[in-house]
Enzyme design. Structure first.
Site, PDB file in Angstrom:
ATOM      1  N   GLN A 180       0.596  -1.474  -0.289  1.00  0.00           N
ATOM      2  CA  GLN A 180      -0.069  -0.289   0.206  1.00  0.00           C
ATOM      3  C   GLN A 180       0.582   1.409   0.084  1.00  0.00           C
ATOM      4  OE1 GLN A 180      -2.784  -2.420   3.152  1.00  0.00           O
ATOM      5  NE2 GLN A 180      -2.885  -0.366   2.966  1.00  0.00           N
ATOM      6  N   PHE A 187      -6.348  -3.591   3.769  1.00  0.00           N
ATOM      7  CA  PHE A 187      -6.635  -3.410   5.166  1.00  0.00           C
ATOM      8  C   PHE A 187      -5.788  -2.921   5.563  1.00  0.00           C
ATOM      9  CE2 PHE A 187      -8.375  -7.584   3.078  1.00  0.00           C
ATOM     10  CZ  PHE A 187      -9.799  -7.191   2.478  1.00  0.00           C
ATOM     11  N   GLU A 222       0.580  -2.194   4.681  1.00  0.00           N
ATOM     12  CA  GLU A 222       1.078   0.290   4.491  1.00  0.00           C
ATOM     13  C   GLU A 222       2.545  -0.822   4.928  1.00  0.00           C
ATOM     14  OE1 GLU A 222      -0.059   3.772   6.635  1.00  0.00           O
ATOM     15  OE2 GLU A 222      -1.488   2.232   6.624  1.00  0.00           O
ATOM     16  N   ARG A 229      -5.305   8.320  16.892  1.00  0.00           N
ATOM     17  CA  ARG A 229      -7.173   7.949  16.292  1.00  0.00           C
ATOM     18  C   ARG A 229      -8.223   7.677  17.245  1.00  0.00           C
ATOM     19  NH1 ARG A 229      -9.662   9.169  10.842  1.00  0.00           N
ATOM     20  NH2 ARG A 229      -7.518   9.855  10.324  1.00  0.00           N
ATOM     21  N   PHE A 288      -7.927   1.505  11.239  1.00  0.00           N
ATOM     22  CA  PHE A 288      -6.468   2.703  12.373  1.00  0.00           C
ATOM     23  C   PHE A 288      -7.041   3.212  13.615  1.00  0.00           C
ATOM     24  CE2 PHE A 288      -2.945   5.681  12.403  1.00  0.00           C
ATOM     25  CZ  PHE A 288      -2.013   4.470  11.411  1.00  0.00           C
ATOM     26  N   GLU A 326     -13.196   3.099   4.794  1.00  0.00           N
ATOM     27  CA  GLU A 326     -12.678   2.783   6.488  1.00  0.00           C
ATOM     28  C   GLU A 326     -14.064   3.269   7.254  1.00  0.00           C
ATOM     29  OE1 GLU A 326      -8.620   3.082   8.412  1.00  0.00           O
ATOM     30  OE2 GLU A 326      -9.273   4.921   6.943  1.00  0.00           O
TER      31      GLU A 326
END
Length: 770
Positions: free
Chosen positions: A200, A231, A235, A313, A347, A725
């Site tokens: 990603q 998903f 990353e 987050r 996340f 998301e």
């Protein structure tokens, strides 16, 4: 068909290739002559001193060519992650079961894997920390704790008419992408490298590989045409495989492919962060929140990875849709001897949202009130509330000091409650439960408010290239990556409309660091927001060049030139787009351009976690009905109604698919997907036989999705909103419906103490709670 591509449910650009098996993934690429295959050497213990590695037996197997260890790293032995706390290969210690100590290289995959198991490891076992609570007790953290407060929570709790305290835990989640982690490293001349990676974040893979090889970034090119799912699991953690393969290729001078099998993928890679919660909440007799003290313990594993922004987050989203006047939030990023937990759809947002939804559900049960009524009373609102919090005295500012300007929560929830027949069904379910001694039903309607932007402000930028060829066809390259979510399709739709050409004329090429540099990860639900806008700007530049040329031909103003239906139209003439392009080329007009976009308005202080971290919010709500078997603890989701806010949809079919997929994945997190580590730190659920993602039989018979009919109030591409998301958290309605069913089965009006996922064992324990 619509006159424009945007707003139309066009098929995914790779759909036919994927369903016919012709879509190419990294493992489908023809290998170059001399390619070697790698397999990882894994730590069998959770924590210990690595005293020696003996590969002599492995090297005697026919076809085995070499072993790669930390001593073979030409550059920095520590990965180029921001915390600089994770070794490429284990050095003097091992930190979790499955940590990669090195690689075995062989002429074929299975030989490499068999040989890796023959490598003898001398490890002195050390005590291991396996839970967030144990790490917190030891004050063992990967990053410093963060505290966010507003008002006086302690005083508000002391003065509140009612208080509740509780603790619960939410488990992690395996990404379970269809295509496992893979990288193919190919050395080229003059210390140049091409890395084919299922990632990603090609830019980060480029940086990590160059760092490990001791090279500048320009000598490494990373390409990714598509992934078979990501998903968030690809990353940062796709970078590990690329680095390992590149180091092996550097040592041998030959191309190296590394593909993890499913078991090794489970053992090596990080998952969604498990969280533990402690809270005390104060409220009035109507269920309005008066004060909240909330502690979030994030199990981060052995290194930081992305745990900082994930935990941030969670802090940002522990309000979800509700105004918190007096609140104290304590976030601890706990170091354990497990895989380094990483990004996963949402996340950290889901771990924040579920905390407040669980608390509100228990408040309603404690007071004997309808949970939806309690949720509505606590919503963010522009109506006058407590004075002094904002200039207007409104309940519209978050605990991190961002004003909620685009609030559609109340009308959206009210509409869904009406269309899903929420009140009528609550009465029907209550009647059912009276007459049904074994099967009990529950119902819940929960909202979502999800902030859209990378919380690290610098990542909110994107670049793109648009090339118009002399035959009128269009090639687009942008910094985003395609993992099945339809990003390339949406970008092609945007470019097609900007140039006024049919969608079929636009092709999006593979993501490539040699074309668009320094691109951010395709994450944070911002793929289309960022890359679609950058591509739109690039196409707009080409259109402006063509318009200026046409103005010279026809003597008109630039504002009089229209590009639509594959034609270029002025008051004087109508020309075919391809004809116009050919004429422009003959007159040496530039037919390609770059585009760049940076998200406006966002800013925040990452020390205090205050400011405006998000460009806008995406909203939604789901009403879920479940049934539980009080004898076995089994659960079934019977019906789901969703009303979700995607703004002005670029591609409704793709957006609905994302909503459905996100919801079901969230449902799996909260019902069937249980990660279990034993006392030795070994993951015992590391295969489909023991780790259960939702299957077709788990999909509710009724899964109805409607889109909220309003464009984004911020200036976003086509008036759209992010959709990757936010729908995941709609599944918290299932969690609350299960707890509602347990409460109705018990009939004692007490809070339902239960950890997630709601496995049959946990449901039975909750049913029998004193």
């Amino acid at each position: 068909m619509s006159a424009t591509a945007c707003g139309t449910s066009l098929p995914h650009e790779s759909a036919i290739a994927q369903i016919t098996g012709r879509a190419t993934y990294v493992d489908d690429m023809p290998e170059l002559q001399g390619t070697l295959y790698a397999a990882p050497i894994l730590s069998p213990v959770a924590h210990g001193r690595l005293r020696g590695v003996d590969a002599r037996t492995a090297l005697t197997l026919p076809g085995v060519r070499d072993v790669v260890l930390a001593r073979d790293i030409p550059g920095d032995p520590i990965l180029a992650a921001f915390a600089h706390d994770e070794p490429v290969f284990a050095l003097d210690t091992v930190q979790h079961v499955g940590q990669v100590i090195g690689l075995v290289l062989a002429d074929d995959v299975m030989t490499a894997r068999r040989a890796a198991r023959r490598v003898a490891l001398d490890i002195e076992a050390l005590p291991a920390v396996l839970t967030a609570r144990e790490a917190h007790a030891r004050q063992s953290y990967v990053l410093p704790p963060v505290h966010v407060t507003r008002g006086d929570a302690a005083r508000a709790l002391k003065q509140a008419p009612h208080t509740l305290s509780g603790s619960f835990e939410v488990g992690g989640q395996e990404h379970f992408y269809l295509e496992g982690q893979i990288a193919y490293a190919v050395p080229h001349e003059q210390q140049q490298w091409v890395i084919y990676s299922s990632t990603q974040h090609p830019g980060e893979v480029q940086h990590w590989v160059a760092h490990a090889l001791g090279l500048h970034n320009h000598r490494v090119r990373v390409e990714c045409r598509r992934m078979g799912g990501g998903f968030g699991g690809k990353e940062t953690q796709a970078g590990h495989l690329a680095v390992w393969a590149a180091i092996a290729a550097h040592k041998t001078g030959r191309p190296v492919k590394l593909r993890l099998d499913r078991d090794d993928d489970f053992l090596i890679t990080g998952k969604r962060h498990p969280f533990a919660y402690d809270y005390t909440v104060g409220f009035d007799s109507e269920g309005r929140l008066l004060g909240l003290d909330l502690t979030l313990l994030a199990n981060c594993g052995f290194s930081a990875d992305l745990s900082g922004p994930v935990a941030d987050r969670a802090v940002f989203h522990c309000d979800n849709a509700y105004f918190l006047e007096h609140v104290a939030i304590h976030s601890f990023r706990c170091r354990t001897n497990l895989q380094s937990f990483t990004a996963f759809r949402g996340f950290g947002g889901p771990q924040g949202v579920i905390a407040i939804e669980t608390i509100l559900g228990d408040i309603a049960r404690h007071l004997g009130l309808d949970p939806l009524a309690v949720r509505l009373r606590n919503l963010y609102s522009h109506a006058p509330g407590s004075p002094g919090l904002t200039a207007s005295g409104k309940r519209d500012t978050t605990h991190y000091q961002m004003q909620v300007e685009d609030n559609i929560l109340e009308p959206l929830i009210t509409r869904l409650a009406h269309t899903s027949r929420y009140q009528q069904r609550r009465h029907e379910i209550a009647a059912w439960n009276v007459d049904s001694p074994v099967i009990k039903r529950g119902l819940a309607l929960t909202p979502v408010k999800f902030g859209i932007s990378f919380t690290a402000t610098l990542f909110n930028q994107a670049g793109a290239l648009v090339h118009v060829y002399t035959d009128g066809s269009v090639m687009v390259n942008h910094g985003g990556t395609e993992m099945g979510q339809g990003l390339h399709t949406k970008v092609a739709q945007i470019v097609a409309d900007e140039l006024g050409v049919p969608f079929e004329r636009v092709l999006v090429s593979a993501s490539d660091t040699a074309r668009v540099p320094n691109a951010s990860a395709t994450a944070a639900s911002s793929g289309t927001d960022l890359n679609g806008r950058a591509a739109q700007f690039a196409a707009r530049n080409v259109r402006h060049n063509l318009a200026a040329f046409v103005c010279g031909l026809d003597g008109c103003g630039a504002g009089e030139v229209e590009f639509r239906h594959g034609q270029v139209i002025t008051p004087q003439a109508t020309r075919d787009f391809t004809e116009m392009v050919g004429m422009a080329y003959a007159n040496r007009i530039q037919l390609w351009s770059d585009g760049f976009y940076r998200t406006p308005k966002i800013h925040y202080d990452k020390t205090t976690l205050t400011g405006r971290p998000f460009y806008y919010f995406a909203y939604g709500a789901a009403c879920a009905e479940v049934a539980i078997d009080t004898l076995t603890g089994e659960t079934r989701v019977l019906a789901v109604d969703i009303l979700h806010d995607v703004g002005h949809s670029i591609n409704p079919a793709i957006d609905i698919g994302q909503i459905e997929g996100g919801f079901v994945q969230g449902m799996g997190w909260l019902t069937t997907e249980e990660l279990v580590w034993n006392a030795q730190g070994q993951l015992t659920t590391h295969a489909p036989s023991t780790y259960k993602i939702p299957a077709t039989g788990d999909i509710p018979a009724r899964l109805k999705v409607d889109l909220w009919p309003e464009p984004n109030r911020e200036d976003n591409v086509f008036g759209s909103k992010a959709v990757g998301e936010p729908p995941f958290m709609l599944a918290i309605s299932v969690w609350e419906a299960i707890r509602d069913a347990v409460a109705q089965a018990r009939g004692d009006g007490e809070p339902v103490q239960m950890d997630a996922p709601a496995t049959p064992e946990r449901v039975l324990r909750a049913l029998s709670a004193d």
